[in-house]
Scaffold this motif. Sequence first.
Motif, PDB file in Angstrom:
ATOM      1  N   LYS A   1       0.833  -1.206   0.000  1.00  0.00           N
ATOM      2  CA  LYS A   1       0.000   0.000   0.000  1.00  0.00           C
ATOM      3  C   LYS A   1       0.864   1.250   0.000  1.00  0.00           C
ATOM      4  O   LYS A   1       0.598   2.208  -0.734  1.00  0.00           O
ATOM      5  CB  LYS A   1      -0.918  -0.021   1.216  1.00  0.00           C
ATOM      6  N   SER A   2       1.921   1.251   0.814  1.00  0.00           N
ATOM      7  CA  SER A   2       2.810   2.408   0.875  1.00  0.00           C
ATOM      8  C   SER A   2       3.554   2.598  -0.437  1.00  0.00           C
ATOM      9  O   SER A   2       3.682   3.719  -0.934  1.00  0.00           O
ATOM     10  CB  SER A   2       3.806   2.236   2.026  1.00  0.00           C
ATOM     11  N   PHE A   3       4.052   1.506  -1.040  1.00  0.00           N
ATOM     12  CA  PHE A   3       4.778   1.615  -2.301  1.00  0.00           C
ATOM     13  C   PHE A   3       3.860   2.095  -3.426  1.00  0.00           C
ATOM     14  O   PHE A   3       4.261   2.866  -4.290  1.00  0.00           O
ATOM     15  CB  PHE A   3       5.394   0.269  -2.676  1.00  0.00           C
ATOM     16  N   ALA A   4       2.616   1.641  -3.419  1.00  0.00           N
ATOM     17  CA  ALA A   4       1.674   2.038  -4.467  1.00  0.00           C
ATOM     18  C   ALA A   4       1.346   3.527  -4.378  1.00  0.00           C
ATOM     19  O   ALA A   4       1.208   4.210  -5.392  1.00  0.00           O
ATOM     20  CB  ALA A   4       0.406   1.201  -4.371  1.00  0.00           C
ATOM     21  N   ARG A   5       1.220   4.039  -3.158  1.00  0.00           N
ATOM     22  CA  ARG A   5       0.871   5.452  -2.973  1.00  0.00           C
ATOM     23  C   ARG A   5       2.092   6.366  -2.904  1.00  0.00           C
ATOM     24  O   ARG A   5       1.957   7.577  -2.970  1.00  0.00           O
ATOM     25  CB  ARG A   5       0.053   5.616  -1.695  1.00  0.00           C
ATOM     26  N   GLY A   6       3.276   5.778  -2.744  1.00  0.00           N
ATOM     27  CA  GLY A   6       4.474   6.595  -2.617  1.00  0.00           C
ATOM     28  C   GLY A   6       4.540   7.346  -1.309  1.00  0.00           C
ATOM     29  O   GLY A   6       5.119   8.444  -1.243  1.00  0.00           O
ATOM     30  N   GLU A   7       3.948   6.797  -0.254  1.00  0.00           N
ATOM     31  CA  GLU A   7       3.900   7.464   1.042  1.00  0.00           C
ATOM     32  C   GLU A   7       4.927   6.850   1.990  1.00  0.00           C
ATOM     33  O   GLU A   7       5.173   5.642   1.947  1.00  0.00           O
ATOM     34  CB  GLU A   7       2.501   7.329   1.658  1.00  0.00           C
ATOM     35  N   PRO A   8       5.540   7.672   2.871  1.00  0.00           N
ATOM     36  CA  PRO A   8       6.441   7.120   3.889  1.00  0.00           C
ATOM     37  C   PRO A   8       5.689   6.142   4.787  1.00  0.00           C
ATOM     38  O   PRO A   8       4.473   6.223   4.948  1.00  0.00           O
ATOM     39  CB  PRO A   8       6.911   8.356   4.663  1.00  0.00           C
ATOM     40  N   LEU A   9       6.448   5.221   5.383  1.00  0.00           N
ATOM     41  CA  LEU A   9       5.829   4.151   6.165  1.00  0.00           C
ATOM     42  C   LEU A   9       6.659   3.902   7.413  1.00  0.00           C
ATOM     43  O   LEU A   9       7.886   3.952   7.382  1.00  0.00           O
ATOM     44  CB  LEU A   9       5.754   2.864   5.332  1.00  0.00           C
ATOM     45  N   GLN A  10       5.936   3.664   8.511  1.00  0.00           N
ATOM     46  CA  GLN A  10       6.559   3.187   9.743  1.00  0.00           C
ATOM     47  C   GLN A  10       5.776   1.980  10.228  1.00  0.00           C
ATOM     48  O   GLN A  10       4.547   2.040  10.347  1.00  0.00           O
ATOM     49  CB  GLN A  10       6.579   4.276  10.817  1.00  0.00           C
TER      50      GLN A  10
END
Length: 612
Positions: A307-316
């Motif tokens: 999900k993070s890779f698809a949206r290009g959002e940082p992830l923790q």
Amino acid sequence: MELTSSQQRRAVAAVVSVASALLALLTHEPSGLLVAVATVGICIGWKAGLAAVVAASSISAAILLSPEYGTENGLARFAAFVCGAFGLWLVVKIFRTIGFYDRAYRGAGPSNSDTPGLGWSAYPDGRLRFLNAAALEYVGVTAKEMREITDADDFSWLRFVHPDDVEASLARWQHSLETGEPMIEEKRLRRFDGTYRWFRDTGVASRDERGQIVGWYGHTEDIDDQRKAEAALRQSERELRLLVDTVPTMIWLMTPAGLPYYFNKRFVDWAGIDSAKEEPRGTRQFASHVELFHPDDRAAVKAVFQKSFARGEPLQHKGRLCRKDGEYRWIDSRFEPLRDEDGTILRWYGVNFDIDDEVRAQESLRLADQRLARALRAASLAELSVSIAHELNQPLQAVVANAGAFQRWLNADPPNFNHASRVAQKIFKNADAAAQVISRIRALFGKTEGELHAIDLNAVIRDVCDLLGDRLASSSVKLDLHLDPCLPSTTADHVQMEQVVLNLVRNGIEAMEDVSISVRDLRIASRRQNDGTVEVEVRDRGRGLADPERIFEAFYTTKPDGMGMGLAICRSIVEAHYGRLWAENVETGGASITFSLPIRAADPTKNPPPRP
């Protein structure tokens, strides 16, 4: 016959010269010596040609001044021969000089005199034929001096090459001469001031229509600054790699699609990843990395990562990762994308922090808090038993008394059912009061979690004061209540709030045991603050606190028989309700302990039961 080297041409010149000299001696005709002069001058050089003129003049003198010739005739022919030989030598010298300049430095045939950088050309056999002005200026020689150098040695240019590069440079050049392949090499050349700089030398063969090599043309580019910059870049990369490998965290890189392709040394050592067997850059499947996570966490990890890779959002994300010894440890993973000017993701940077010890410590602390809370409630049981018995005694005595009255009203003649009915209502009320007391006691000493309700802190304070009424009376403590009648209700666990107030009041009573009875005054106040909180303060007139902050530490106590757990649990309860508990000394004497709670509406979906 094609002569491909200067040695071959010089050998032929020597043979022709010797043959012409022998022919002149045998025929007694000195004019044949002119052939030797011309041959030596053309094929060997003008200096050798001048020597040939002297030698030929000596031989011709021996021939022309012999008895076969008359003296006058011999001298005249000798003078004519000398003039002819010298003239022939001069013509050859002029021809060679003009030919060299015309062919090499004035653009006769293909020329690279205007080539940027150092340009050169060579004969098919590899002899240097031409250097452009920039090359001559760099090595610090004139065209004439360069012509003399090339006449002296076929590979005279090697004198300008660094001694450490001579052998390799000559080998590459001879390989190109033998195969006709382009010559590309990097070497150091000496400048006119004696310093050496790196150059990239490129030479290609020029061929005629039959494919025969007719010459070599080359360009020598100064790459010294480039090599220094590349060396500095490599050093910077080594330092960066050393920094990445030694920083105390696990770092890894991924492609824009989220495929891992680099793990730093600390990650490799921690997880036991064999970097030698890793797939090529960016081809390692993400599933193979997910396999490192605990089986119970893999599905969730894969979902949040994708999900993070698809949206290009940082992830923790926190999960359990398998160490190389097979132990699963809690890891805090964080990912950030690197973007270009257009916002396109170039790669992902990921860091992993091993927080297993911290997670286990927090869990141990939570369990310890629970055990301390139960231990505190158990330790208070003996002390509260008398007050509990007193509280239960009142409704039970009322039940007995009302039951007797109920029986008398029913046994009256005639029976008074109205009075009996009223007495029965009192019996129900007293029994319910006793049941509530029992319910609170069971919740207080049970292991069940608390429940959040809208509570009135003033009512909690009054209940606790009623519960400790006998203790206040036996200790000769005067109770002074200053409760805000407009105090708003807040969401909290009723039993836990009773526990907090109970501990604070009991500590206040015990703090005044060694002071005069006349000053034993316990003040309890409640008030609303402008920051959206309500406060409850318990102030005593004891001797004060030696360390107001340390009293909240577990097992710290100033009482001979104390356990040091009460105030620590109180602070844990208050903070679990998003509140604050603090203590301070009062200037007029004694100490004040205050706790505050936020004013919150009861909403079980947003406010889960606190775990002190």
